[in-house]
Design an enzyme around this catalytic site. Structure first.
Site, mmCIF file in Angstrom:
data_model
loop_
_atom_site.group_PDB
_atom_site.id
_atom_site.type_symbol
_atom_site.label_atom_id
_atom_site.label_comp_id
_atom_site.label_asym_id
_atom_site.label_seq_id
_atom_site.Cartn_x
_atom_site.Cartn_y
_atom_site.Cartn_z
ATOM 1 N N ASP A 148 1.015 -0.635 -0.213
ATOM 2 C CA ASP A 148 0.019 0.214 -0.032
ATOM 3 C C ASP A 148 0.193 1.211 0.168
ATOM 4 O OD1 ASP A 148 -2.227 -1.983 0.081
ATOM 5 O OD2 ASP A 148 -1.831 -1.463 2.489
ATOM 6 N N GLY A 191 -4.767 -0.936 -1.858
ATOM 7 C CA GLY A 191 -4.362 0.342 -0.883
ATOM 8 C C GLY A 191 -4.758 0.444 -0.166
HETATM 9 O O1 F6P Z 1 -2.386 -4.330 3.622
HETATM 10 C C1 F6P Z 1 -2.162 -5.135 2.028
HETATM 11 C C2 F6P Z 1 -3.707 -5.141 1.508
HETATM 12 O O2 F6P Z 1 -3.434 -6.289 0.543
HETATM 13 C C3 F6P Z 1 -4.698 -4.172 1.203
HETATM 14 O O3 F6P Z 1 -3.882 -3.802 0.010
HETATM 15 C C4 F6P Z 1 -5.545 -4.521 1.222
HETATM 16 O O4 F6P Z 1 -7.075 -4.235 1.128
HETATM 17 C C5 F6P Z 1 -5.563 -6.158 2.424
HETATM 18 O O5 F6P Z 1 -4.353 -6.401 2.228
HETATM 19 C C6 F6P Z 1 -6.196 -7.402 2.004
HETATM 20 O O6 F6P Z 1 -5.755 -8.436 2.859
HETATM 21 P P1 F6P Z 1 -5.884 -9.906 2.941
HETATM 22 O O7 F6P Z 1 -5.124 -10.218 2.209
HETATM 23 O O8 F6P Z 1 -6.505 -9.579 4.759
HETATM 24 O O9 F6P Z 1 -7.391 -10.169 1.633
#
Ligand code: F6P
Length: 369
Positions: A148, A191
């Site tokens: 992000d 992001g």
């Molecule tokens: O913070 C990194 C990120 O990939 C974000 O961009 C996204 O919103 C989130 O993590 C997704 O998380 P998860 O892998 O828990 O679905």
């Protein structure tokens, strides 16, 4: 005198391309030369230290064992968003989950493992835990990671470049099919609450409109922009939507509520679908794509490998200097470090009137605002 004989390394939070490159650099810097120290890899972030297992989940890390991981995505140590020692989820006999402070267990296990220092590679949440452990006496060095790119204490985090690269390639591919069918493609990128991936990918991928959290959009303004494009002869449109983008008069789009894991962040998702639905009155044939975890997986770009390697090496320099409770960072072209206390909880967002936005507007990119 070498007071550091054994260190631990862990990766916490969501994975990110470049984590393995950091691990490799730490191990190589730690084991090369006369000051060679032992490196212990802790599995699944802090959960490997505080999980319910009778012993911590660890494995030795050697330079030989790290061969070939520079270009590998993910993390060989595993990672999780759960396992905060200060708010550890524990299931009660009635099935309810409550959080408990198990930081004593965490510190006791660090001591039992004989770790003179712990290198914590993670995003804001993981680094905040690292700082809290440092306040309780642990010798911690932080390494920032997140696709992000929203950590304020460093110009850039590894993983970001790879995520943008994936998004740009997706846009290149979407463009040819959009052109062929006179369509609008609305692509949602990750992001969280920052628009960095959307802005950089949109600019590099030739998007016609970019929606970011920092500039809540107005549907009418966006529609007028696309109508003007169509009137001037454009037969297709590429719209990049950050997952955290929201209408001026509306809410964020969430994919789901997280009930099972207290403390976990709510998952964003659905912003592109909201935009596409709102633009239906334009009568342009539209398809949406949620790029999702493709942005997090796979091999890191050369830029991310370099950044991750330098961060790993710099983290070891801090360990040698016994300079703890600090996070490595990049400022301009200088690899430095900052107190963890100054690094956590400070989000870096896109400046709505900043240079990149002004430049993007000047070449005709719409922001719906
Ligand atoms: O913070 C990194 C990120 O990939 C974000 O961009 C996204 O919103 C989130 O993590 C997704 O998380 P998860 O892998 O828990 O679905």
């Amino acid at each position: 005198m070498n007071l550091v004989r054994r260190i631990g390394v862990l990766t916490g939070g969501g994975d990110c391309p470049g984590l393995n490159a950091v691990i490799r650099a730490v191990v190589r810097a730690a084991t090369a030369g006369p000051r060679s120290v032992e490196v212990v890899g802790i599995e699944d972030g802090f959960d490997g230290l505080v999980g319910d297992d009778s012993a911590p989940r660890v494995r030795p890390l050697t330079a030989a064992g790290c061969r070939g991981i520079l270009s590998r995505g993910g993390t060989i140590l595993g990672s999780t968003n759960r396992g905060n020692p200060f708010a550890y989820p524990v299931r009660q006999p009635d099935g309810a989950i409550v959080t408990m402070d198990v930081s004593d267990r965490c510190l006791a296990r660090i001591a039992a493992l004989g770790l003179d220092a712990l290198i914590v590679i993670g995003g804001d949440g993981t680094l905040a835990i690292a700082h809290d452990l440092a306040l309780r006496g642990a010798n911690v060095v932080g390494v920032p990671k997140t696709i992000d790119n929203d950590l304020s204490a460093t110009d850039v985090t590894f993983g970001f470049d790879t995520a943008v690269h994936v998004a740009v390639e997706a846009l290149d591919r979407l463009k040819t099919t959009a052109e062929s069918h006179d369509r609008m493609m609305v692509m949602e990128v990750m992001g969280r609450y920052a628009g960095w991936i959307a802005l950089h990918a949109g600019l590099a991928g030739g998007a016609h409109a970019i929606l970011i959290p920092e500039l809540p959009y107005e549907l009418g303004t966006l529609a007028a922009h696309l109508q003007r494009r169509a009137a001037s002869g454009a037969n297709h449109h590429l719209v990049v939507v950050a997952e955290g983008a929201r209408p001026q008069e509306g809410e964020l789009s969430f994919a789901s509520d997280i009930q099972a894991s207290p403390g976990a962040l709510r998952r964003l998702g659905g912003a592109a679908a909201t935009v596409a639905k709102g633009l239906e009155p334009l009568g342009i044939e539209t398809r949406t794509l949620v790029l999702g975890h493709l942005q997090r997986g796979g091999t890191p770009t050369q830029r991310d490998r370099l950044l991750a390697t330098a961060f790993g090496a710099r983290a070891m320099e801090l360990v040698w200097a016994q300079s703890f409770d600090r996070m490595v960072c990049l400022r301009g072209t200088t690899f430095g470090d900052v107190p963890l206390a100054d690094a956590v909880g400070q989000q870096k967002l896109v400046e709505p009137n900043g240079e990149l936005i002004r430049m993007a507007r000047s070449i005709g990119i719409g922001f719906g605002a």
